[in-house]
Design a protein around this motif. Structure first.
Motif: not given
Length: 271
Positions: A145-167
């Motif tokens: 917990q805390g320092s471990g790797d996440s289950f999924a790889e992060p998404r490479e493309h994170m443009s705020p113009a993508y529908p469903r994007s939140m900030h």
């Protein structure tokens, strides 16, 4: 199965502090309303507002450090090791249906196996003046917990113009030099090794070198006309690649938001 934890995750939202401003104005009911008192009311009348925003992170300790030590939030609570059928389908029913109907392995569309316990979910809640941010990490069961790797790889493309994007948007105080705040934010994050924390610039830059070399006055954009007059902003990536925004609202636009808030409080009080 940790059914008790499945219950705890659903109770977290009801036990955390409500919006402080609403509580101070008395516009939010406290205590338990009599049965049926609100159940026939419009949906909006049955809400107490936004309770928290959640962001799924790649590294829990790093994200927690950013939101507490860098941005000054305070820990509300943490819990974790969530697994089991109830919590799995509470969170992932829609994704399981998609995987089943399309005939794909759920893991290939980043659906963890919380039901079988192969993956686990950890959460931490961070309190700011008027909102709570929930940090979530899905990890393999053998990861710490805390320092471990996440289950999924992060998404490479994170443009705020993508529908469903939140900030997540943070509000800069009136008497703060906004441009210097962004400069100091980037410097502090670089010192901590948070290399993904990069604010945009309000001028055209095409390389990372140009972004870093831009004048400090380009750290923010100030709108000087129209309904957004005196609204300053900049977009920024957080330590997990999440989309952040920082704003400062002064003069006319600040008054617009203040009047809208008072109008809503009067409507709620009258209802």
């Amino acid at each position: 199965m940790r059914l008790a934890n499945a219950t705890a995750i659903s109770l977290a939202a009801s036990t955390l502090p409500m919006n402080m401003a609403a509580a101070q104005t008395g516009s939010v009911q406290t205590g338990n309303a009599p049965a049926g008192n609100r159940d026939a009311a419009p949906l909006g009348a049955r809400l107490q507002g936004v309770q928290h925003f959640g962001v799924t992170v790649q590294n829990m300790d790093r994200a927690f450090e950013f939101y507490t030590e860098v941005l000054g939030g305070t820990e509300v609570m943490r819990d974790g090791d969530f697994q089991g059928v109830p919590v799995h389908y509470t969170l992932l029913t829609g994704e399981e249906i998609i995987a089943n109907e399309t005939g794909v392995n759920p893991r290939t569309i980043a659906v963890p196996d919380l039901a079988g316990g192969t993956q686990r979910l950890d959460v931490r809640f961070v309190q700011f003046d008027n909102v709570v941010i929930e940090l979530l990490q899905y990890r393999d069961a053998d990861q710490p917990q805390g320092s471990g790797d996440s289950f999924a790889e992060p998404r490479e493309h994170m443009s705020p113009a993508y529908p469903r994007s939140m900030h997540i948007c943070f509000y800069i105080r009136d008497n703060v030099d906004f441009n210097k705040f962004i400069q100091d934010l980037e410097a502090e994050c670089a010192r901590r090794g948070m290399t993904q924390v990069k604010a945009n610039r309000s001028i055209k830059v095409m390389t990372e070198e140009e972004r870093r070399a831009a004048p400090v006055t380009a750290n923010t954009l100030k709108i000087a006309e129209g309904k957004s007059n005196c609204w300053s902003l900049i977009y920024c990536k957080g330590p997990e690649g999440e989309q952040l925004e920082f704003v400062q609202a002064l003069g006319p636009v600040k008054q617009t938001f203040a009047e809208a808030k008072m109008k809503r409080e009067r409507l709620i009080a009258a209802g």
